[in-house]
Write a protein that holds these residues in place. Structure first.
Motif, PDB file in Angstrom:
ATOM      1  N   HIS A 173      10.214  -8.420   0.841  1.00  0.00           N
ATOM      2  CA  HIS A 173      10.357  -7.203   0.033  1.00  0.00           C
ATOM      3  C   HIS A 173       9.245  -7.174  -1.015  1.00  0.00           C
ATOM      4  O   HIS A 173       9.304  -7.911  -2.005  1.00  0.00           O
ATOM      5  CB  HIS A 173      11.725  -7.169  -0.648  1.00  0.00           C
ATOM      6  N   ASP A 174       8.238  -6.328  -0.802  1.00  0.00           N
ATOM      7  CA  ASP A 174       7.097  -6.208  -1.706  1.00  0.00           C
ATOM      8  C   ASP A 174       7.291  -4.928  -2.521  1.00  0.00           C
ATOM      9  O   ASP A 174       7.088  -3.823  -2.012  1.00  0.00           O
ATOM     10  CB  ASP A 174       5.808  -6.149  -0.882  1.00  0.00           C
ATOM     11  N   ALA A 200      -2.636  -4.520   7.520  1.00  0.00           N
ATOM     12  CA  ALA A 200      -1.391  -3.895   7.083  1.00  0.00           C
ATOM     13  C   ALA A 200      -1.093  -2.552   7.728  1.00  0.00           C
ATOM     14  O   ALA A 200       0.060  -2.150   7.803  1.00  0.00           O
ATOM     15  CB  ALA A 200      -1.389  -3.760   5.568  1.00  0.00           C
ATOM     16  N   THR A 211       6.063  -3.962   9.849  1.00  0.00           N
ATOM     17  CA  THR A 211       6.567  -3.161   8.739  1.00  0.00           C
ATOM     18  C   THR A 211       7.870  -2.480   9.153  1.00  0.00           C
ATOM     19  O   THR A 211       7.914  -1.772  10.153  1.00  0.00           O
ATOM     20  CB  THR A 211       5.528  -2.122   8.290  1.00  0.00           C
ATOM     21  N   TRP A 223       9.758  -0.758   6.607  1.00  0.00           N
ATOM     22  CA  TRP A 223       9.818   0.430   5.759  1.00  0.00           C
ATOM     23  C   TRP A 223       8.639   0.403   4.790  1.00  0.00           C
ATOM     24  O   TRP A 223       8.260  -0.660   4.302  1.00  0.00           O
ATOM     25  CB  TRP A 223      11.136   0.433   4.991  1.00  0.00           C
ATOM     26  N   PHE A 224       8.046   1.584   4.546  1.00  0.00           N
ATOM     27  CA  PHE A 224       6.929   1.682   3.610  1.00  0.00           C
ATOM     28  C   PHE A 224       6.993   3.019   2.892  1.00  0.00           C
ATOM     29  O   PHE A 224       7.187   4.056   3.515  1.00  0.00           O
ATOM     30  CB  PHE A 224       5.593   1.554   4.349  1.00  0.00           C
ATOM     31  N   ASP A 225       6.818   2.986   1.571  1.00  0.00           N
ATOM     32  CA  ASP A 225       6.774   4.205   0.767  1.00  0.00           C
ATOM     33  C   ASP A 225       5.321   4.400   0.324  1.00  0.00           C
ATOM     34  O   ASP A 225       4.829   3.659  -0.533  1.00  0.00           O
ATOM     35  CB  ASP A 225       7.698   4.058  -0.449  1.00  0.00           C
ATOM     36  N   ASP A 265       5.680   0.423  -2.162  1.00  0.00           N
ATOM     37  CA  ASP A 265       6.767  -0.510  -1.851  1.00  0.00           C
ATOM     38  C   ASP A 265       6.895  -0.663  -0.335  1.00  0.00           C
ATOM     39  O   ASP A 265       6.699   0.295   0.416  1.00  0.00           O
ATOM     40  CB  ASP A 265       8.095  -0.006  -2.409  1.00  0.00           C
ATOM     41  N   ALA A 266       7.237  -1.885   0.093  1.00  0.00           N
ATOM     42  CA  ALA A 266       7.364  -2.128   1.529  1.00  0.00           C
ATOM     43  C   ALA A 266       8.401  -3.204   1.807  1.00  0.00           C
ATOM     44  O   ALA A 266       8.625  -4.102   0.991  1.00  0.00           O
ATOM     45  CB  ALA A 266       6.023  -2.553   2.114  1.00  0.00           C
ATOM     46  N   VAL A 295       8.954  -5.788   5.032  1.00  0.00           N
ATOM     47  CA  VAL A 295       8.259  -6.262   6.235  1.00  0.00           C
ATOM     48  C   VAL A 295       9.114  -7.328   6.913  1.00  0.00           C
ATOM     49  O   VAL A 295       9.552  -8.287   6.267  1.00  0.00           O
ATOM     50  CB  VAL A 295       6.871  -6.845   5.876  1.00  0.00           C
TER      51      VAL A 295
END
Length: 190
Positions: A53-54, A143, A170, A172-174, A179-180, A182
């Protein structure tokens, strides 16, 4: 052949003895060293799955910008940006799911044409038999690709002298916040 004065010979001997480490003198030379077998240890292959969770947004980001080049903000790939991360690793994509460990280290945008992150990360685990063990990733993370592979270059604890690879996808990515989440599927040989 020139003859050396006795004081020079003594001085040379003293210098020579002083250059030999203290632990190499006498019978204590290797008394502290652990004897190891030269027989190769049987290798273990471990497969791990977890979510990274980034989070760059909000009041408690898990990754922050620590440096950038003069032209980074004008670059479509943010070339030259350096991020420091302390990201949670969880059992499922849900940020509230079981915490398995943390990914700590840096990643930097190293691509001018395409977003390619140079990752130097330590994935430290807190759970179960892996508690206190870690793996280290050092490599390029493309990425923008749906699936990417990075090398495992070492480890600690159960994963001491590890090698292997991590496959990242990935989940989910916003694009607005960066925010991501992975998913990682890791194969470790140790």
């Amino acid at each position: 052949m020139a003859r050396l004065a006795p004081t020079r010979v003594i001085l040379m001997i003293i210098c020579l003895l002083a250059s030999v480490p203290w632990w190499a003198h006498g019978s204590h030379a290797v008394s502290w060293a652990k004897k190891t077998s030269l027989e190769p240890k049987k290798k273990t292959v471990t497969n791990l799955q977890f979510y990274f969770h980034d989070i760059l947004s909000g009041q408690n980001p898990t990754a922050i910008r620590v440096a950038q080049a003069a032209g980074t903000d004008k670059s479509p790939t943010l070339f030259g940006v350096v991020m420091m991360a302390d990201d949670p690793l969880t059992e499922t994509p849900d940020p509230k799911s079981k915490l398995l460990g943390r990914a700590q280290g840096i990643y930097a945008s190293a691509g001018q044409e395409e977003l390619g992150l140079l990752m130097a990360m330590n994935f430290g685990f807190y759970d179960g038999k892996y508690n206190g063990s870690s793996i280290s990733i050092l490599g390029k993370n493309n990425a923008v690709h749906p699936v990417r592979e990075m090398p495992i270059v070492g480890g600690t604890g159960i994963f001491r002298l590890a090698r292997g690879y991590a496959v990242a996808k990935t989940y989910w990515f916003d694009a607005k916040t960066g925010d991501a989440i992975v998913g990682y599927n890791v194969t470790v040989i140790h």
